[in-house]
Write a protein that holds these residues in place. Structure first.
Motif, mmCIF file in Angstrom:
data_model
loop_
_atom_site.group_PDB
_atom_site.id
_atom_site.type_symbol
_atom_site.label_atom_id
_atom_site.label_comp_id
_atom_site.label_asym_id
_atom_site.label_seq_id
_atom_site.Cartn_x
_atom_site.Cartn_y
_atom_site.Cartn_z
ATOM 1 N N ASP A 1 -41.189 -16.962 -25.734
ATOM 2 C CA ASP A 1 -40.429 -17.378 -24.251
ATOM 3 C C ASP A 1 -39.420 -18.061 -24.427
ATOM 4 O OD1 ASP A 1 -43.600 -16.521 -24.381
ATOM 5 O OD2 ASP A 1 -44.330 -18.666 -24.068
ATOM 6 N N ARG B 1 -43.027 -27.278 -23.360
ATOM 7 C CA ARG B 1 -42.356 -26.793 -22.630
ATOM 8 C C ARG B 1 -40.880 -27.496 -21.883
ATOM 9 N NH1 ARG B 1 -40.982 -23.004 -18.369
ATOM 10 N NH2 ARG B 1 -42.688 -21.533 -18.530
ATOM 11 N N ARG C 1 -49.678 -17.222 -31.068
ATOM 12 C CA ARG C 1 -48.481 -16.874 -30.488
ATOM 13 C C ARG C 1 -48.420 -16.021 -30.012
ATOM 14 N NH1 ARG C 1 -48.037 -20.914 -26.687
ATOM 15 N NH2 ARG C 1 -45.714 -20.653 -26.052
ATOM 16 N N GLN D 1 -40.854 -22.968 -26.057
ATOM 17 C CA GLN D 1 -42.460 -23.247 -26.602
ATOM 18 C C GLN D 1 -42.380 -22.885 -28.264
ATOM 19 O OE1 GLN D 1 -45.282 -23.218 -23.240
ATOM 20 N NE2 GLN D 1 -46.116 -25.158 -24.200
ATOM 21 N N ASP E 1 -39.358 -20.717 -22.759
ATOM 22 C CA ASP E 1 -39.415 -22.050 -22.284
ATOM 23 C C ASP E 1 -39.212 -23.100 -23.700
ATOM 24 O OD1 ASP E 1 -41.811 -21.480 -23.912
ATOM 25 O OD2 ASP E 1 -42.987 -22.522 -22.441
HETATM 26 MG MG MG Z 1 -44.629 -21.446 -22.236
#
Ligand code: MG
Ligand code: UDP
Length: 342
Positions: free
Chosen positions: A105, A212, A168, A109, A107
């Protein structure tokens, strides 16, 4: 080092309105990839997929592609509209040319700092994929965590896709596994299930949940619930079997009830007072019938959408920056380390 056409590692990042997070992500990624390039002479590419963002994410991507201080070549794909994360992931995997591919991702994370360890594990040759799993759900509303746990329990019971709780989409895959994932031609893509279904040896890396870095999550509770239903219908036909089992169970109940009514009438005559129980039974049966019809409808709808064979995404434009310079900051660091050692 491999030739430029085949990077050692491609990093695929789906982005939807990530204007604020992307620069921080690129900086963090280059902080991690720089030393990897310097120490091992690896060649990287970053594949950014703009999933129809409306906040200028594409401009950020273009400017990242022009930066010459990044230790990777930046390539970007921009969709004609928002097609969803699953489509963005698949577009990125299709575009990636690397000998292995990481998806993560934008962000932060999914911490890029895990990449060197993941890469070493994959290179050690004992696995085809290194996947990550959150061990905590800190910072998430409790009801969301509870529903997520229930979902994982249910889907693992009723499907043969092994889906790990807390998994994830952050994972590193070897080329054969990427090709296997891409070979699945279904439109209704539930990536977590697909990873489990294709098999291959996977090593799991647990890590603490991270907030995030900027912007906000694109997933509302209802979006997540719809996603969970998609996952179940994509990987299990158990709800259809459930419909049949309910039908059989209700037939048995109806039969028992009929016997009871006949026996009661034979023993005590036939008083006309069965209206409430009759209504209850009619409503129950009608409800279950509608439920089962709905379940069948879900599968019919999915089949209908699959038969249209519409593309998973439409690209409005794509581009790429120049190849990362052979001698960058990372190379300089390596030289400095070498000098210190001497
Ligand atoms: Mg995220
Ligand atoms: N994303 C996307 N398309 C969408 C929604 C999300 O490409 O329609 C991307 C988003 O930009 C981010 C990743 O998918 O890089 C994960 O999204 P988010 O952080 O909102 O999900 P969460 O981490 O809250 O599960």
């Amino acid at each position: 080092m491999s030739d430029v056409a085949t990077p050692d590692l491609s990093v695929v990042v789906p982005c939807y309105n990530e204007r604020e997070s992307l620069p921080a992500f690129a900086d963090e990624l280059s902080r991690v990839l720089g030393p990897m390039r310097a120490e091992k002479g690896l060649c990287f590419e970053l594949v950014l997929v703009d999933d129809g963002s409306s906040d200028g994410t594409l401009d950020v991507m273009r400017s990242l592609a022009e930066r010459d201080d990044l230790p990777c070549q930046v390539r970007w794909i921009s969709f004609s509209r928002n097609f969803g994360k699953e489509s963005a992931l698949i577009a990125g995997l299709e575009a990636a040319r690397g000998a292995c591919v990481a998806t993560m991702d934008a962000d932060l994370q999914d911490p890029p700092s895990l990449l060197p360890e993941m890469y070493d594990l994959l290179c050690a040759g004992d696995c085809d994929s290194v996947a990550t799993r959150r061990v905590t759900r800190a910072g998430e509303p409790p009801i969301r965590s509870a529903c997520a746990r229930l979902f994982y329990r249910v889907i693992n019971r009723i499907s043969d896709a092994d889906i790990v709780d807390g998994a994830r989409d952050f994972r590193l895959m070897s080329r054969p596994m990427v090709d296997a994932v891409l070979s699945l031609g279904e439109r209704n893509r539930f990536t977590k299930g697909i990873y489990g279904w294709v098999g291959f040896r996977t090593v799991w890396l647990p890590y603490e949940n991270v907030e995030r870095v900027a912007g906000e999550t694109k997933w509302s509770f209802f979006k997540l619930a719809a996603y969970a239903l998609d996952g179940i219908t994509a990987f299990s036909t158990a709800p259809l079997a459930f419909a049949s089992v309910m039908g059989i169970a209700l037939c048995l109940v109806a039969l028992a009830f009929a016997i009871f009514v006949i026996v009661r009438a034979a023993l005590f005559g036939d008083p006309v007072d069965g209206w409430p129980s009759l209504m209850t039974v009619i409503l129950l049966v009608a409800g279950v019938q509608l439920l089962c019809l709905g379940v069948i409808g879900q599968y019919l709808a999915k089949t209908y959408l699959e038969t249209k064979r519409r593309p998973l995404y439409l690209v409005r434009e794509r581009g790429e920056g120049p190849c990362a310079r052979e001698t960058g900051d990372g190379r300089g660091e390596g030289d400095a380390a070498g000098g210190a050692a001497r």
